[in-house]
Scaffold this motif. Structure first.
Motif, short mmCIF file in Angstrom:
data_model
loop_
_atom_site.label_atom_id
_atom_site.label_comp_id
_atom_site.label_asym_id
_atom_site.label_seq_id
_atom_site.Cartn_x
_atom_site.Cartn_y
_atom_site.Cartn_z
N LYS A 1 1.13 -2.38 5.12
CA LYS A 1 0.23 -3.20 5.95
C LYS A 1 0.14 -2.64 7.36
CE LYS A 1 0.34 -7.60 3.49
NZ LYS A 1 0.69 -9.04 3.52
N SER A 2 1.25 -2.08 7.85
CA SER A 2 1.22 -1.49 9.19
C SER A 2 0.32 -0.26 9.25
CB SER A 2 2.64 -1.11 9.64
OG SER A 2 3.10 0.05 8.96
N LEU A 3 0.08 0.36 8.10
CA LEU A 3 -0.82 1.51 8.02
C LEU A 3 -2.28 1.09 7.90
CD1 LEU A 3 1.15 3.87 5.58
CD2 LEU A 3 1.16 3.87 8.08
N GLY A 4 -2.50 -0.22 7.72
CA GLY A 4 -3.86 -0.72 7.65
C GLY A 4 -4.32 -1.17 6.29
N ALA A 5 -3.44 -1.13 5.28
CA ALA A 5 -3.84 -1.55 3.93
C ALA A 5 -4.36 -2.99 3.97
CB ALA A 5 -2.68 -1.44 2.97
N ASP A 6 -5.50 -3.22 3.34
CA ASP A 6 -6.09 -4.56 3.32
C ASP A 6 -5.40 -5.48 2.32
OD1 ASP A 6 -8.71 -4.26 5.04
OD2 ASP A 6 -8.59 -2.45 3.82
N HIS A 7 -4.82 -4.89 1.28
CA HIS A 7 -4.11 -5.67 0.28
C HIS A 7 -3.04 -4.78 -0.33
CE1 HIS A 7 -3.35 -8.69 -2.77
NE2 HIS A 7 -3.55 -7.81 -3.73
N VAL A 8 -1.84 -5.34 -0.55
CA VAL A 8 -0.73 -4.59 -1.13
C VAL A 8 -0.28 -5.28 -2.42
CG1 VAL A 8 1.61 -3.69 -0.81
CG2 VAL A 8 0.03 -3.82 1.15
N VAL A 9 -0.16 -4.50 -3.48
CA VAL A 9 0.34 -5.01 -4.76
C VAL A 9 1.76 -4.50 -4.95
CG1 VAL A 9 -0.03 -5.15 -7.24
CG2 VAL A 9 -2.00 -4.86 -5.71
N VAL A 10 2.70 -5.42 -5.10
CA VAL A 10 4.10 -5.06 -5.36
C VAL A 10 4.28 -5.00 -6.87
CG1 VAL A 10 6.52 -5.65 -4.98
CG2 VAL A 10 4.81 -6.23 -3.25
N LEU A 11 4.33 -3.81 -7.42
CA LEU A 11 4.30 -3.64 -8.87
C LEU A 11 5.56 -4.13 -9.56
CD1 LEU A 11 2.64 -0.11 -8.92
CD2 LEU A 11 1.57 -2.28 -9.51
N THR A 12 6.65 -4.27 -8.82
CA THR A 12 7.89 -4.77 -9.42
C THR A 12 7.85 -6.28 -9.66
OG1 THR A 12 8.79 -4.80 -7.17
CG2 THR A 12 9.43 -2.96 -8.58
N SER A 13 6.92 -6.97 -9.01
CA SER A 13 6.87 -8.43 -9.17
C SER A 13 5.46 -8.98 -9.39
CB SER A 13 7.46 -9.11 -7.92
OG SER A 13 6.73 -8.75 -6.75
N GLN A 14 4.44 -8.13 -9.32
CA GLN A 14 3.07 -8.59 -9.49
C GLN A 14 2.34 -7.78 -10.54
OE1 GLN A 14 2.10 -8.09 -5.17
NE2 GLN A 14 1.30 -10.17 -5.31
N ASN A 15 1.39 -8.43 -11.20
CA ASN A 15 0.53 -7.74 -12.15
C ASN A 15 -0.61 -7.07 -11.39
OD1 ASN A 15 -2.20 -8.05 -13.89
ND2 ASN A 15 -0.48 -7.58 -15.25
N LEU A 16 -0.79 -5.78 -11.60
CA LEU A 16 -1.79 -5.03 -10.86
C LEU A 16 -3.19 -5.63 -11.03
CD1 LEU A 16 -2.55 -2.47 -9.16
CD2 LEU A 16 -2.95 -1.32 -11.35
N THR A 17 -3.60 -5.84 -12.26
CA THR A 17 -4.95 -6.33 -12.52
C THR A 17 -5.19 -7.68 -11.88
OG1 THR A 17 -4.99 -5.11 -14.61
CG2 THR A 17 -6.63 -6.85 -14.33
N ALA A 18 -4.26 -8.61 -12.10
CA ALA A 18 -4.44 -9.97 -11.57
C ALA A 18 -4.45 -9.97 -10.05
CB ALA A 18 -3.32 -10.88 -12.09
N SER A 19 -3.56 -9.22 -9.44
CA SER A 19 -3.47 -9.20 -7.98
C SER A 19 -4.73 -8.60 -7.36
CB SER A 19 -2.24 -8.40 -7.54
OG SER A 19 -2.14 -8.36 -6.14
N VAL A 20 -5.18 -7.47 -7.91
CA VAL A 20 -6.37 -6.82 -7.35
C VAL A 20 -7.61 -7.67 -7.58
CG1 VAL A 20 -7.88 -4.80 -7.52
CG2 VAL A 20 -5.40 -4.51 -7.52
N LYS A 21 -7.75 -8.24 -8.77
CA LYS A 21 -8.93 -9.08 -9.04
C LYS A 21 -8.97 -10.29 -8.11
CE LYS A 21 -10.19 -7.87 -13.77
NZ LYS A 21 -10.37 -8.33 -15.17
N GLY A 22 -7.80 -10.88 -7.85
CA GLY A 22 -7.74 -12.02 -6.94
C GLY A 22 -8.18 -11.64 -5.54
N PHE A 23 -7.73 -10.47 -5.07
CA PHE A 23 -8.13 -10.00 -3.74
C PHE A 23 -9.63 -9.70 -3.69
CE2 PHE A 23 -9.10 -6.24 -1.14
CZ PHE A 23 -8.88 -6.77 0.11
N LEU A 24 -10.14 -9.01 -4.70
CA LEU A 24 -11.57 -8.68 -4.73
C LEU A 24 -12.43 -9.94 -4.71
CD1 LEU A 24 -11.51 -5.79 -7.37
CD2 LEU A 24 -11.87 -5.55 -4.91
N LYS A 25 -12.00 -10.94 -5.46
CA LYS A 25 -12.75 -12.20 -5.50
C LYS A 25 -12.76 -12.87 -4.13
CE LYS A 25 -13.06 -16.60 -8.01
NZ LYS A 25 -12.44 -17.46 -9.07
#
Length: 350
Positions: free
Chosen positions: A196-220
Motif C-alpha cells: 500500500k505504501s507503494l501505491g497499490a489500490d488493493h492488496v490480496v493476501v493469498l495466505t488468507s484470502q481467495n484471489l477471485t473473490a477479493s479482486v471481484k469485490g474490489f472491482l465491483k
C-alpha cells in the motif's frame, strides 16, 4: 579480488559457502584471490563493484534449471553498481571515479567486472549505489513489460502476482507511474502495508484470502469490469485462477515461474476473449533490441532521481553469506530486493 564461483550445479541456499581453506557441500565457493579481470578492448571499462543484486534467474542458473546454462565453473550475477576503476584508451563516456550501474550475462558476484562503455549507465552524484544495483533487471523487466510491450495506460486495471518480490514490487510502482489501477497479490499479511505504501489500490493476501473473490469485490466497489493487464512472475495455479478475472482484450505478461509450475493458457479461450499473451525474456533484449533496454533504464534512472520509484532493499549480505541471501530469495522472506554488498559486512534486515 573476491569472487563467488559456481563449481557445480545445486542449491546455493542448502549449505554454508565454501572457500579455499574450508570445503563445503555447497555448489558455490568464495575465492579470495581470484584474478582481477583486465581490460579486453580499447573501449572496455573496469568497475569496482559496490553491490550486486540477486534475481531468481541467478538462483535457477546455479540449480541448472535456467534456459542459459554456462559451462562450469562460472561467476554468477547480473545487475550491479559501482565505481569506474580503469578505462581503455578509447573510452570517452567515463573516467576513473565515476559511479555507474549495468547488467551482465554473468560475472557481477565479484568485486571487479569489465564491460564495454556502451553497456554502462552513468549515475547522478549522490545516488545510492546499493539501490542503483537493484534497478536494471527487476525494474527493467517491469518497465519493458508494462511500458514497451503492454503500453499500460491510466484507463486500465493491472493485476500483479508475486507483488512483494523483486520484479513484483517494481511492477506495482511502474503501474502507478503509468496511472493504472493496481491490484497487488502476495503471500503474508506483513506485506500489505508495504504494498500500500507503494501505491497499490488493493492488496490480496493469498495466505488468507481467495484471489477471485477479493479482486471481484474490489472491482465491483470501483465499478470496474475486470483486469486489463496481468503481470505474472509466478505461474502455476495462480495463473489459472487469475484468468477468470481478465477482461475481453486483456494482455497477459508471462514473466517467470517462481511457483515451479509452468501454466497452461488455453488457446481457445485466448481466441474467444481476444487476449494477447506476451512472453518476456528481458535478457534477450540486449541481443535483439538493445536500444529498447538502453531507453528503458535511462527512463528508470530519471524516475528514481525524481522520486517516482523507490528501490526497497529487503536484505543485504556479504559475499561469504551468499547462501543466506539465496535462502531469503528461495524461501520468499524478501519484501523487495536481496543484495550482496562488497566492503560492507552486510547483515539481513528483517
Amino acid at each position: 579480488m573476491e569472487a563467488l564461483l559456481c563449481k557445480k550445479l545445486g542449491d546455493p541456499a542448502s549449505a554454508s559457502v565454501g572457500n579455499e581453506s574450508e570445503s563445503s557441500s555447497s555448489p558455490i565457493e568464495v575465492i579470495r584471490n581470484y584474478p582481477i579481470p583486465q581490460l579486453n578492448s580499447p573501449t572496455a571499462v573496469r568497475v569496482k563493484v559496490k553491490a550486486t543484486s540477486l534475481n531468481y534467474a541467478n538462483y535457477l542458473q546455479i540449480l541448472g534449471k535456467y534456459q542459459e546454462k554456462p559451462p562450469l565453473p562460472f561467476i554468477p550475477g547480473s545487475d550491479y553498481a559501482g565505481t569506474v576503476d580503469a578505462v581503455g584508451p578509447a573510452v570517452t563516456n567515463f573516467k576513473v571515479g565515476d559511479h555507474v550501474c549495468s547488467f551482465a550475462a554473468l560475472g557481477s558476484f565479484a568485486s571487479f567486472i569489465v564491460q564495454d562503455q556502451s553497456l554502462l549507465f552513468g549515475l547522478p552524484k549522490g545516488c545510492d549505489l546499493v539501490a542503483a544495483a537493484a534497478l536494471p533487471v527487476a525494474f527493467g523487466t517491469s518497465h519493458v513489460a508494462l511500458v514497451h510491450r503492454a503500453s499500460l495506460s491510466s484507463s486500465q486495471v493491472l493485476l500483479v502476482l508475486g507483488a512483494a518480490g523483486g520484479v513484483g514490487f517494481s511492477a506495482v510502482q511502474i503501474g502507478k507511474v503509468c496511472g493504472a489501477v493496481v491490484i497487488a497479490a502476495a503471500r503474508g499479511a506483513e506485506k500489505v502495508q508495504f504494498l500500500k505504501s507503494l501505491g497499490a489500490d488493493h492488496v490480496v493476501v493469498l495466505t488468507s484470502q481467495n484471489l477471485t473473490a477479493s479482486v471481484k469485490g474490489f472491482l465491483k466497489s470501483r465499478k470496474l469490469k475486470g483486469v486489463d493487464v496481468l503481470y505474472d512472475p509466478v505461474g502455476g495455479k495462480l495463473t489459472k485462477e487469475s484468468m477468470k478475472l481478465l477482461n475481453w482484450g486483456a494482455q497477459i505478461l508471462v514473466i517467470g515461474f517462481a511457483s515451479g509450475e509452468i501454466p497452461v493458457i488455453p488457446a481457445n479461450i485466448t481466441l474467444v476473449k481476444n487476449w494477447t499473451v506476451h512472453g518476456l525474456y528481458w535478457g534477450s533484449y540486449s541481443i535483439h533490441r538493445p536500444a529498447v533496454l538502453e531507453d528503458s533504464i535511462q527512463e528508470l534512472l530519471s524516475w528514481m532521481e525524481k522520486g517516482l520509484i523507490t528501490i526497497h532493499i529487503s536484505h543485504t549480505y556479504s559475499i561469504s553469506e551468499a547462501n543466506l541471501a539465496f535462502s531469503a530469495l528461495r524461501d520468499r522472506k524478501a519484501i523487495g530486493k536481496v543484495m550482496i554488498v562488497f566492503d560492507d559486512m552486510g547483515r539481513p534486515k528483517l
